[in-house]
Scaffold this active site. Structure first.
Site, PDB file in Angstrom:
ATOM      1  CB  VAL A 105       2.760   4.458  -4.974  1.00 29.58           C
ATOM      2  CG1 VAL A 105       3.843   3.708  -4.072  1.00 29.58           C
ATOM      3  CG2 VAL A 105       1.858   5.068  -5.165  1.00 29.58           C
ATOM      4  CB  CYS A 106       7.679   3.476  -4.900  1.00 24.43           C
ATOM      5  SG  CYS A 106       8.785   2.344  -4.422  1.00 24.43           S
ATOM      6  CB  THR A 107      10.571   4.866  -7.970  1.00 23.88           C
ATOM      7  OG1 THR A 107      10.205   3.098  -8.200  1.00 23.88           O
ATOM      8  CG2 THR A 107      12.080   3.895  -6.583  1.00 23.88           C
TER       9      THR A 107
END
Length: 198
Positions: free
Chosen positions: A109-111
């Site tokens: 998720v995300c970075t």
């Protein structure tokens, strides 16, 4: 039917919603009938993990050998916190690579995608991450995608923060059927954005 195990790995500086959003979705999926057990874990045993906004979480235990491993993001734009510190350390990337080699499905998720990139599991694959890390992601020989969720079979990535909810809903749909995913989506009053790219 065998129970599918999902583990969300926490580290100091992780973004709260990156981890807790998918956790709630998957737990609701289990309540809706998915044969699924979800745990919040850490690389090494610890009593508490402090997230990027100060939330303190008591993990369920150390990382095991899950069927699905989810890596949250948070802290990529700082030099000494969150994902940046985890990537600099390298131990989590090694653990991700090991689980991937042992046939776990890996998701970020995300970075958190930067941990997957460092582990070598994104090379030559389409992937997405938070906008602040897109250029860095491309440097790992990854095909950049602006999709909210990218499903490349045994590796999935999701864009920024709230995309983790969509990722988890897609995992429910993919692994346990559209009816369970729709039930959770209705219960959480969440409407998925964009299509999954696979």
């Amino acid at each position: 039917m065998d129970t599918t195990t999902a583990e969300i790995v926490l580290f100091d500086g992780f973004d709260e919603l990156d981890a807790i959003g998918p956790y709630e979705v998957l737990e609701n999926g289990a309540r809706a009938g998915a044969s699924l057990e979800t745990r919040l874990v850490t690389l090494e045993p610890t009593d508490l993990v402090t997230a990027s906004h100060g939330l303190r979480v008591e993990p369920d235990g150390p990382l095991g050998e899950p069927d699905i491993l989810i890596v949250p993001g948070g802290g990529w734009t700082t030099e000494d916190g969150g994902v940046r510190a985890v990537v600099n350390d390298g131990a989590l990337a090694d653990a991700v690579a090991e689980r991937f080699a042992n046939s776990a499905t890996i998701a970020s998720v995300c970075t958190g995608a930067m941990v997957l990139a460092d582990a070598g599991v994104l090379e030559g694959r389409p992937a997405t991450t938070h906008a602040v890390a897109m250029d860095d992601l491309e440097a790992f020989a990854t095909t950049r995608s602006d999709a909210r969720v990218v499903d490349d079979g045994d590796v999935l990535t999701a864009g920024g923060v709230t995309a983790g909810i969509d990722l988890a809903l897609w995992l429910l749909e993919r692994e346990f059927g559209a009816e369970i995913a729709a039930s959770v989506e209705t219960e959480m009053e969440h409407e998925r954005r964009g299509e999954v790219v696979s």
